[in-house]
Design a protein around this motif. Structure first.
Motif, mmCIF file in Angstrom:
data_model
loop_
_atom_site.group_PDB
_atom_site.id
_atom_site.type_symbol
_atom_site.label_atom_id
_atom_site.label_comp_id
_atom_site.label_asym_id
_atom_site.label_seq_id
_atom_site.Cartn_x
_atom_site.Cartn_y
_atom_site.Cartn_z
ATOM 1 N N PRO A 270 0.805 -1.223 0.000
ATOM 2 C CA PRO A 270 0.000 0.000 0.000
ATOM 3 C C PRO A 270 0.836 1.271 0.000
ATOM 4 O O PRO A 270 0.466 2.260 -0.652
ATOM 5 N N GLN A 271 1.944 1.266 0.720
ATOM 6 C CA GLN A 271 2.791 2.459 0.767
ATOM 7 C C GLN A 271 3.365 2.781 -0.610
ATOM 8 O O GLN A 271 3.416 3.949 -1.015
ATOM 9 N N VAL A 272 3.753 1.770 -1.345
ATOM 10 C CA VAL A 272 4.280 1.993 -2.698
ATOM 11 C C VAL A 272 3.171 2.496 -3.622
ATOM 12 O O VAL A 272 3.377 3.430 -4.400
ATOM 13 N N ALA A 273 1.983 1.898 -3.524
ATOM 14 C CA ALA A 273 0.876 2.300 -4.382
ATOM 15 C C ALA A 273 0.479 3.753 -4.136
ATOM 16 O O ALA A 273 0.178 4.501 -5.085
ATOM 17 N N ILE A 274 0.470 4.167 -2.896
ATOM 18 C CA ILE A 274 0.103 5.546 -2.561
ATOM 19 C C ILE A 274 1.212 6.508 -2.972
ATOM 20 O O ILE A 274 0.947 7.593 -3.501
ATOM 21 N N ASN A 275 2.467 6.117 -2.744
ATOM 22 C CA ASN A 275 3.576 6.987 -3.120
ATOM 23 C C ASN A 275 3.577 7.261 -4.615
ATOM 24 O O ASN A 275 3.841 8.388 -5.046
ATOM 25 N N TRP A 276 3.262 6.239 -5.424
ATOM 26 C CA TRP A 276 3.177 6.429 -6.878
ATOM 27 C C TRP A 276 2.168 7.521 -7.207
ATOM 28 O O TRP A 276 2.417 8.385 -8.056
ATOM 29 N N LEU A 277 1.025 7.517 -6.523
ATOM 30 C CA LEU A 277 -0.007 8.520 -6.779
ATOM 31 C C LEU A 277 0.465 9.923 -6.419
ATOM 32 O O LEU A 277 0.121 10.894 -7.105
#
Length: 345
Positions: A270-277
């Motif tokens: 989740p942290q990677v997915a949010i950081n991408w955004l």
């Protein structure tokens, strides 16, 4: 915490904001998300404010107003430390004027929201859906009245199409009424439709994206894996039909890439997915949610670091889908660059 301007406005918002859909949760959808009471909400807000998150998003339709009530109670005595974003237009009852954005409905909806929130102004008011039955002039003139009265500071939309937004902006410019500066949108690594029309529109017209469901309706939590059954306790058992569908093969390609990169940067999926955004053009703030303190602290770990350009390129490739008409892929080929000018980050 990083702060960014909300679209082409002077208001700065945190790159992460907190969604209160779990507050006071009732019913098949919001009850499945969570049922946070005032005491627990106050603790979650304490953590947010300590981390620099001061924007809290809600809506009148969330648990029939209970979310606004819990948020207002949890902010009691410290309203000035927070920015409140709420939404209206979706049905709040079965009456003939219980839905939409008519002058009657908007004025009543704002007055009701102010009471539930325990405040005398709303920082960001967004229309939760386009009302095709009410003239745009009526909607915008009413929003102008509410802004001039000091009951609303900024206005925006959610779940609008590009032409609906542009029609409203043209009318607002013609009459000197407040322009929309926020666009609350569904956007994630498994839902990139925002990029085709709404992102270029936002860049051109000055609307900042407030991203909802950044984990793709709970599919990018790291618990859903290729070849494994849906985990017990996943809210998708109860709410999958409420959200945008995702083809399994596409989901697993994205999850595989996320897991690989999460291992490289020592972060969670989740942290990677949010950081991408947070690194996407036009994104002003990503709305995170949490049913408990642990989930909130995990989501807070999505900022304060940066994915590399190579890692972003891999996520882009894994999550790419064929362009719909009229955005044919040939427009991305050499020689057609002027048809799709680059969008500044």
């Amino acid at each position: 915490m990083d702060y960014r301007f909300l679209g082409r406005s002077g208001l700065k918002v945190p790159v992460l904001s907190f969604g209160t859909g779990t507050f006071g949760g009732t019913g098949p959808l919001f009850g499945a998300w969570g049922n946070t009471d005032v005491e627990e909400a106050r603790r979650l807000l304490d953590i947010c404010l300590e981390a620099g998150i001061n924007l809290f998003d809600t809506a009148d339709v969330y648990s029939a107003g209970a979310s606004e009530e819990v948020l207002g109670a949890a902010l009691k005595g410290r309203r000035e430390t927070a920015l409140i974003s709420t939404k209206t237009s979706l049905p709040m009852g079965d009456g003939p004027n219980d839905a939409g954005s008519s002058r009657f409905r908007l004025i009543r909806a704002v007055e009701d929201a102010l009471k539930r929130l325990g405040t005398d102004y709303i920082d960001i008011l967004q229309l939760h859906a386009f009302d095709a039955a009410t003239p745009v002039e009526e909607v915008l003139s009413t929003l102008d009245t509410l802004v001039r009265a000091g009951k609303v500071r900024y206005v925006g939309v959610s779940n609008f199409s590009g032409w609906q937004i542009m029609k409203a902006l043209a009318v607002a410019d013609r009459h000197g009424w407040p322009r929309y500066v926020a666009n609350q949108v569904y956007y994630s690594l498994i839902g990139r439709d925002y990029e085709w029309d709404l992102m270029p529109l936002g860049a051109d017209q000055g609307l900042g994206a407030l991203v909802w469901s950044p984990l793709g309706w709970g599919r990018l939590t790291g618990k859903i894996r290729r070849g494994a059954p849906l985990p017990e306790g996943s809210r998708l058992h109860d709410t999958a039909s409420y959200g945008p569908p995702v083809e399994d093969g596409h989901l697993y390609r994205v999850v595989d890439a996320l897991m690989e990169i999460a291992g490289e940067v020592d972060k969670t999926v989740p942290q990677v997915a949010i950081n991408w955004l947070t690194q996407r053009p036009t994104v002003s703030s990503v709305i995170i949610g949490a049913r408990n303190e642990d989930q909130l602290r995990q989501n807070l770990g999505a900022v304060g670091w940066t994915l590399s350009a190579e890692q972003i390129a891999r996520l882009d490739a894994a999550s790419a889908v064929a362009a719909p008409y009229p955005h044919f892929p040939y427009r991305r080929q050499e020689g057609f660059a002027r048809l799709d000018p680059p969008i500044a980050g």
